[in-house]
Scaffold this motif. Sequence first.
Motif, PDB file in Angstrom:
ATOM      1  N   VAL A 154       0.838  -1.205   0.000  1.00  0.00           N
ATOM      2  CA  VAL A 154       0.000   0.000   0.000  1.00  0.00           C
ATOM      3  C   VAL A 154       0.869   1.249   0.000  1.00  0.00           C
ATOM      4  CG1 VAL A 154      -1.727   1.313   1.301  1.00  0.00           C
ATOM      5  CG2 VAL A 154      -1.901  -1.176   1.152  1.00  0.00           C
ATOM      6  N   TRP A 155       1.902   1.248   0.836  1.00  0.00           N
ATOM      7  CA  TRP A 155       2.797   2.402   0.896  1.00  0.00           C
ATOM      8  C   TRP A 155       3.550   2.594  -0.420  1.00  0.00           C
ATOM      9  CZ3 TRP A 155       1.659   5.906   4.052  1.00  0.00           C
ATOM     10  CH2 TRP A 155       1.287   5.649   5.383  1.00  0.00           C
ATOM     11  N   LEU A 156       3.941   1.499  -1.052  1.00  0.00           N
ATOM     12  CA  LEU A 156       4.668   1.603  -2.324  1.00  0.00           C
ATOM     13  C   LEU A 156       3.773   2.206  -3.408  1.00  0.00           C
ATOM     14  CD1 LEU A 156       6.965   1.150  -4.281  1.00  0.00           C
ATOM     15  CD2 LEU A 156       6.346  -1.288  -4.387  1.00  0.00           C
ATOM     16  N   ILE A 157       2.556   1.709  -3.508  1.00  0.00           N
ATOM     17  CA  ILE A 157       1.627   2.244  -4.512  1.00  0.00           C
ATOM     18  C   ILE A 157       1.352   3.727  -4.240  1.00  0.00           C
ATOM     19  CG2 ILE A 157      -0.715   2.080  -5.439  1.00  0.00           C
ATOM     20  CD1 ILE A 157      -0.591  -0.952  -4.705  1.00  0.00           C
ATOM     21  N   THR A 158       1.149   4.054  -2.965  1.00  0.00           N
ATOM     22  CA  THR A 158       0.908   5.454  -2.602  1.00  0.00           C
ATOM     23  C   THR A 158       2.113   6.324  -2.923  1.00  0.00           C
ATOM     24  OG1 THR A 158      -0.537   4.710  -0.794  1.00  0.00           O
ATOM     25  CG2 THR A 158       0.220   6.994  -0.725  1.00  0.00           C
ATOM     26  N   ALA A 159       3.300   5.802  -2.678  1.00  0.00           N
ATOM     27  CA  ALA A 159       4.519   6.571  -2.969  1.00  0.00           C
ATOM     28  C   ALA A 159       4.662   6.846  -4.464  1.00  0.00           C
ATOM     29  CB  ALA A 159       5.746   5.810  -2.451  1.00  0.00           C
ATOM     30  N   LEU A 160       4.233   5.905  -5.284  1.00  0.00           N
ATOM     31  CA  LEU A 160       4.321   6.112  -6.735  1.00  0.00           C
ATOM     32  C   LEU A 160       3.417   7.248  -7.193  1.00  0.00           C
ATOM     33  CD1 LEU A 160       4.443   2.410  -8.024  1.00  0.00           C
ATOM     34  CD2 LEU A 160       6.320   4.074  -7.986  1.00  0.00           C
ATOM     35  N   VAL A 161       2.316   7.484  -6.451  1.00  0.00           N
ATOM     36  CA  VAL A 161       1.424   8.596  -6.790  1.00  0.00           C
ATOM     37  C   VAL A 161       2.133   9.934  -6.608  1.00  0.00           C
ATOM     38  CG1 VAL A 161      -0.790   9.701  -6.251  1.00  0.00           C
ATOM     39  CG2 VAL A 161      -0.588   7.230  -6.178  1.00  0.00           C
ATOM     40  N   ASP A 168      -2.445   6.772 -13.680  1.00  0.00           N
ATOM     41  CA  ASP A 168      -1.301   6.017 -14.195  1.00  0.00           C
ATOM     42  C   ASP A 168      -0.868   4.957 -13.191  1.00  0.00           C
ATOM     43  OD1 ASP A 168      -1.233   7.361 -16.567  1.00  0.00           O
ATOM     44  OD2 ASP A 168       0.519   8.588 -16.109  1.00  0.00           O
ATOM     45  N   VAL A 169      -0.855   5.329 -11.914  1.00  0.00           N
ATOM     46  CA  VAL A 169      -0.450   4.379 -10.871  1.00  0.00           C
ATOM     47  C   VAL A 169      -1.482   3.265 -10.733  1.00  0.00           C
ATOM     48  CG1 VAL A 169       0.076   4.117  -8.417  1.00  0.00           C
ATOM     49  CG2 VAL A 169       0.878   6.132  -9.655  1.00  0.00           C
ATOM     50  N   LEU A 170      -2.755   3.594 -10.859  1.00  0.00           N
ATOM     51  CA  LEU A 170      -3.792   2.561 -10.828  1.00  0.00           C
ATOM     52  C   LEU A 170      -3.602   1.572 -11.984  1.00  0.00           C
ATOM     53  CD1 LEU A 170      -7.132   4.393  -9.920  1.00  0.00           C
ATOM     54  CD2 LEU A 170      -5.960   2.626  -8.599  1.00  0.00           C
ATOM     55  N   ALA A 171      -3.283   2.094 -13.158  1.00  0.00           N
ATOM     56  CA  ALA A 171      -3.049   1.221 -14.308  1.00  0.00           C
ATOM     57  C   ALA A 171      -1.838   0.327 -14.079  1.00  0.00           C
ATOM     58  CB  ALA A 171      -2.846   2.070 -15.571  1.00  0.00           C
ATOM     59  N   VAL A 172      -0.763   0.895 -13.522  1.00  0.00           N
ATOM     60  CA  VAL A 172       0.428   0.105 -13.195  1.00  0.00           C
ATOM     61  C   VAL A 172       0.077  -1.002 -12.206  1.00  0.00           C
ATOM     62  CG1 VAL A 172       2.628   0.193 -11.939  1.00  0.00           C
ATOM     63  CG2 VAL A 172       2.144   1.881 -13.713  1.00  0.00           C
ATOM     64  N   THR A 173      -0.737  -0.664 -11.200  1.00  0.00           N
ATOM     65  CA  THR A 173      -1.136  -1.646 -10.189  1.00  0.00           C
ATOM     66  C   THR A 173      -1.932  -2.786 -10.815  1.00  0.00           C
ATOM     67  OG1 THR A 173      -1.214   0.125  -8.527  1.00  0.00           O
ATOM     68  CG2 THR A 173      -2.310  -1.947  -7.987  1.00  0.00           C
ATOM     69  N   PHE A 194       4.598  -8.924  -4.073  1.00  0.00           N
ATOM     70  CA  PHE A 194       3.951  -8.088  -5.080  1.00  0.00           C
ATOM     71  C   PHE A 194       4.819  -6.896  -5.472  1.00  0.00           C
ATOM     72  CE2 PHE A 194       0.296  -5.051  -6.123  1.00  0.00           C
ATOM     73  CZ  PHE A 194       0.142  -5.571  -7.405  1.00  0.00           C
ATOM     74  N   GLY A 195       5.704  -6.490  -4.561  1.00  0.00           N
ATOM     75  CA  GLY A 195       6.551  -5.322  -4.805  1.00  0.00           C
ATOM     76  C   GLY A 195       7.342  -5.376  -6.098  1.00  0.00           C
ATOM     77  N   PRO A 196       8.023  -6.491  -6.392  1.00  0.00           N
ATOM     78  CA  PRO A 196       8.805  -6.549  -7.637  1.00  0.00           C
ATOM     79  C   PRO A 196       7.963  -6.358  -8.895  1.00  0.00           C
ATOM     80  CG  PRO A 196       9.513  -8.266  -6.135  1.00  0.00           C
ATOM     81  CD  PRO A 196       8.298  -7.640  -5.525  1.00  0.00           C
ATOM     82  N   PHE A 197       6.730  -6.838  -8.878  1.00  0.00           N
ATOM     83  CA  PHE A 197       5.849  -6.636 -10.037  1.00  0.00           C
ATOM     84  C   PHE A 197       5.496  -5.152 -10.181  1.00  0.00           C
ATOM     85  CE2 PHE A 197       5.162 -11.077  -8.866  1.00  0.00           C
ATOM     86  CZ  PHE A 197       5.270 -11.708 -10.094  1.00  0.00           C
ATOM     87  N   LEU A 198       5.206  -4.508  -9.056  1.00  0.00           N
ATOM     88  CA  LEU A 198       4.939  -3.070  -9.091  1.00  0.00           C
ATOM     89  C   LEU A 198       6.158  -2.302  -9.586  1.00  0.00           C
ATOM     90  CD1 LEU A 198       3.043  -2.577  -5.701  1.00  0.00           C
ATOM     91  CD2 LEU A 198       2.111  -2.146  -7.977  1.00  0.00           C
ATOM     92  N   CYS A 199       7.321  -2.684  -9.065  1.00  0.00           N
ATOM     93  CA  CYS A 199       8.554  -1.984  -9.442  1.00  0.00           C
ATOM     94  C   CYS A 199       8.890  -2.184 -10.913  1.00  0.00           C
ATOM     95  CB  CYS A 199       9.708  -2.469  -8.568  1.00  0.00           C
ATOM     96  SG  CYS A 199       9.567  -1.966  -6.833  1.00  0.00           S
ATOM     97  N   LEU A 200       8.615  -3.376 -11.425  1.00  0.00           N
ATOM     98  CA  LEU A 200       8.929  -3.667 -12.822  1.00  0.00           C
ATOM     99  C   LEU A 200       8.141  -2.767 -13.771  1.00  0.00           C
ATOM    100  CD1 LEU A 200      10.322  -5.442 -14.971  1.00  0.00           C
ATOM    101  CD2 LEU A 200       8.390  -7.023 -14.757  1.00  0.00           C
ATOM    102  N   PHE A 201       6.868  -2.559 -13.439  1.00  0.00           N
ATOM    103  CA  PHE A 201       6.011  -1.780 -14.337  1.00  0.00           C
ATOM    104  C   PHE A 201       5.913  -0.312 -13.940  1.00  0.00           C
ATOM    105  CE2 PHE A 201       4.417  -6.187 -14.594  1.00  0.00           C
ATOM    106  CZ  PHE A 201       4.581  -6.395 -15.956  1.00  0.00           C
ATOM    107  N   ALA A 202       6.544   0.059 -12.832  1.00  0.00           N
ATOM    108  CA  ALA A 202       6.436   1.433 -12.341  1.00  0.00           C
ATOM    109  C   ALA A 202       7.107   2.445 -13.255  1.00  0.00           C
ATOM    110  CB  ALA A 202       7.033   1.536 -10.935  1.00  0.00           C
ATOM    111  N   VAL A 203       7.998   1.988 -14.124  1.00  0.00           N
ATOM    112  CA  VAL A 203       8.711   2.936 -14.989  1.00  0.00           C
ATOM    113  C   VAL A 203       7.929   3.241 -16.264  1.00  0.00           C
ATOM    114  CG1 VAL A 203      10.976   2.278 -14.125  1.00  0.00           C
ATOM    115  CG2 VAL A 203      10.011   1.055 -16.069  1.00  0.00           C
ATOM    116  N   ILE A 204       6.864   2.490 -16.528  1.00  0.00           N
ATOM    117  CA  ILE A 204       6.115   2.710 -17.773  1.00  0.00           C
ATOM    118  C   ILE A 204       5.579   4.139 -17.878  1.00  0.00           C
ATOM    119  CG2 ILE A 204       4.117   1.997 -19.145  1.00  0.00           C
ATOM    120  CD1 ILE A 204       4.449  -0.814 -18.091  1.00  0.00           C
ATOM    121  N   PRO A 205       4.983   4.699 -16.794  1.00  0.00           N
ATOM    122  CA  PRO A 205       4.474   6.077 -16.925  1.00  0.00           C
ATOM    123  C   PRO A 205       5.557   7.113 -17.211  1.00  0.00           C
ATOM    124  CG  PRO A 205       3.506   4.990 -15.022  1.00  0.00           C
ATOM    125  CD  PRO A 205       4.611   4.115 -15.504  1.00  0.00           C
TER     126      PRO A 205
END
Length: 214
Positions: A154-161, A168-173, A194-205
């Motif tokens: 949750v904190w990681l997703i929030t930090a990406l915002v 964009d972050v919702l789409a990445v999630t 789940f973190g590595p999957f978020l991190c892998l796609f976090a650079v797309i935006p």
Amino acid sequence: MSLTVLYLFALPMIYPAGKKLLHISESYIERMDSESDPENQLHHELLKVWLILCVVLIAVGLARFMEPEQIIRGLLVGAWCLVLAALDLARFWLPFRFTASLAITGVMFSIWVLPERHPTQLLAEISFIFIPLELVRLSANYFEKDEVFGKGDVWLITALVCWYPAFDVLAVTLIALLAAICTGAMTKQRYLPFGPFLCLFAVIPAFTTLDIII
């Protein structure tokens, strides 16, 4: 100094920077877990992903397809995600000190470098993501009687915002969730970090907007 010179100067620094970032995760594990040899077996793969990301970003910058601030944002998010992915793969950890640092640097970058992201809008987007996700986490863990959705996620997703628009972050999630579900089905694993999957796609935006997915 021209941007071309700066990009070319940055190229030879990519590999040692990646090694240093992975060393940060190793040092944290050793300090917190008294582990004498905490190196993750997937560090080489993570380093490859880091190198590919950096080379692509710099190549795009050299071709003038993206503005310098977009390149810097992609590199900074990639650097934080490299450390977090290594920790989550090794210990299922997404320590608050790292996700909070990701969020703080994101807020500073967004306010100072991206004037279109007003502090009020940023706060609204953070609340829009964090509150529903936290409710989902609490509900899922209550019904499953187990920690199936970690607070660190949750904190990681929030930090990406703090770095990218909320949609964009919702789409990445969503993309990361689908990838995690498919990986779990193929590997027959019930629990995956789940973190590595978020991190892998976090650079797309960093390259393009994803709000069309939502």
